[in-house]
Scaffold this active site. Structure first.
Site, mmCIF file in Angstrom:
data_model
loop_
_atom_site.group_PDB
_atom_site.id
_atom_site.type_symbol
_atom_site.label_atom_id
_atom_site.label_comp_id
_atom_site.label_asym_id
_atom_site.label_seq_id
_atom_site.Cartn_x
_atom_site.Cartn_y
_atom_site.Cartn_z
ATOM 1 N N CYS A 4 0.839 -1.204 0.000
ATOM 2 C CA CYS A 4 0.000 0.000 0.000
ATOM 3 C C CYS A 4 0.878 1.259 0.000
ATOM 4 C CB CYS A 4 -0.921 -0.017 1.217
ATOM 5 S SG CYS A 4 -1.842 1.512 1.428
ATOM 6 N N GLY A 91 -13.922 7.469 -7.736
ATOM 7 C CA GLY A 91 -12.687 8.201 -8.016
ATOM 8 C C GLY A 91 -11.540 7.886 -7.082
ATOM 9 N N HIS A 96 -6.315 3.311 0.392
ATOM 10 C CA HIS A 96 -6.032 3.495 1.820
ATOM 11 C C HIS A 96 -6.807 4.764 2.199
ATOM 12 C CE1 HIS A 96 -2.926 3.619 5.331
ATOM 13 N NE2 HIS A 96 -3.748 4.662 5.496
ATOM 14 N N HIS A 98 -8.375 8.100 3.017
ATOM 15 C CA HIS A 98 -7.799 9.447 3.120
ATOM 16 C C HIS A 98 -8.858 10.488 2.826
ATOM 17 C CE1 HIS A 98 -7.245 8.115 -1.052
ATOM 18 N NE2 HIS A 98 -7.393 9.372 -1.395
ATOM 19 N N HIS A 100 -9.278 14.434 1.504
ATOM 20 C CA HIS A 100 -8.647 15.594 0.858
ATOM 21 C C HIS A 100 -9.135 16.866 1.555
ATOM 22 C CE1 HIS A 100 -7.424 13.496 -3.010
ATOM 23 N NE2 HIS A 100 -8.330 12.646 -2.552
HETATM 24 P P1 AMP Z 1 -7.854 9.518 -4.522
HETATM 25 O O1 AMP Z 1 -8.280 9.683 -5.959
HETATM 26 O O2 AMP Z 1 -8.865 10.078 -3.563
HETATM 27 O O3 AMP Z 1 -7.449 8.089 -4.197
HETATM 28 O O4 AMP Z 1 -6.609 10.462 -4.366
HETATM 29 C C1 AMP Z 1 -5.301 10.016 -4.288
HETATM 30 C C2 AMP Z 1 -4.434 11.254 -4.192
HETATM 31 O O5 AMP Z 1 -3.138 10.824 -3.814
HETATM 32 C C3 AMP Z 1 -4.288 12.012 -5.526
HETATM 33 O O6 AMP Z 1 -4.780 13.348 -5.353
HETATM 34 C C4 AMP Z 1 -2.779 11.995 -5.784
HETATM 35 O O7 AMP Z 1 -2.289 13.208 -6.308
HETATM 36 C C5 AMP Z 1 -2.205 11.704 -4.403
HETATM 37 N N1 AMP Z 1 -0.926 11.019 -4.405
HETATM 38 C C6 AMP Z 1 -0.575 9.923 -5.119
HETATM 39 N N2 AMP Z 1 0.689 9.556 -4.838
HETATM 40 C C7 AMP Z 1 1.146 10.448 -3.914
HETATM 41 C C8 AMP Z 1 2.378 10.611 -3.230
HETATM 42 N N3 AMP Z 1 3.431 9.778 -3.426
HETATM 43 N N4 AMP Z 1 2.509 11.639 -2.363
HETATM 44 C C9 AMP Z 1 1.473 12.488 -2.154
HETATM 45 N N5 AMP Z 1 0.275 12.375 -2.763
HETATM 46 C C10 AMP Z 1 0.113 11.373 -3.638
HETATM 47 ZN ZN ZN Z 2 -2.421 1.295 3.560
#
Ligand code: AMP
Ligand code: ZN
Length: 135
Positions: A4, A91, A96, A98, A100
């Site tokens: 992950c 989307g 994992h 999270h 925004h």
């Molecule tokens: P989601 O579509 O809600 O799963 O959003 C995933 C978010 O993770 C996206 O906005 C990406 O820009 C962000 N993301 C992906 N890889 C990284 C990373 N290594 N560091 C910081 N953000 C990331």
């Molecule tokens: Zn995880």
């Protein structure tokens, strides 16, 4: 979870730009921000999304979102969007949990999602289904 990305970010195996950390949560800058200061809040303990996340993690995420929203506002944001994508259809790209936290500026060009209309009687049917499923 060995495979992950956000577990690896939480464990510092993969670098990130943190803004806050405690025993339960890790918050860091999104690598591709909607606007500068776009923060992701994630629980340290792996869960896939809102539906399987422990209630304590969800509560802590929301409380931290308020603090970060206040900090971003102090730093000049004109408004804040909270968005949590749950499931790939919604989307979610990183499986994992999270949240925004997106700082908004006047005229940043972002649009709200389009709204549909209910057919006559449909809203009550839909609401009743949700009430039943809530138990
Ligand atoms: P989601 O579509 O809600 O799963 O959003 C995933 C978010 O993770 C996206 O906005 C990406 O820009 C962000 N993301 C992906 N890889 C990284 C990373 N290594 N560091 C910081 N953000 C990331
Ligand atoms: Zn995880």
């Amino acid at each position: 979870m060995d495979d992950c990305l956000f577990c690896k970010i939480v464990s510092k195996e993969i670098p990130s730009t943190p803004v806050y950390e405690d025993e339960r949560l890790y918050a860091f800058l999104d690598i591709n921000p909607v606007n500068p200061g776009h923060v992701l809040i994630t629980p340290k303990r792996h869960s896939t999304n809102l539906m399987d996340a422990p209630e304590e993690d969800v509560g802590s995420i929301i409380k931290l979102a308020k603090k970060i929203a206040q900090a971003l506002t102090k730093g000049g944001a004109a408004g804040i969007n909270l968005e949590m994508n749950n499931g790939s259809v919604a989307g979610q790209v990183i499986p994992h949990t999270h949240l925004h936290v997106v700082p908004r500026t006047v005229d940043d060009g972002l649009k709200h999602w389009p709204g549909k209309e209910y057919a006559p009687g449909e809203a009550e049917t839909v609401a009743e289904r949700i009430r039943q499923d809530l138990g």
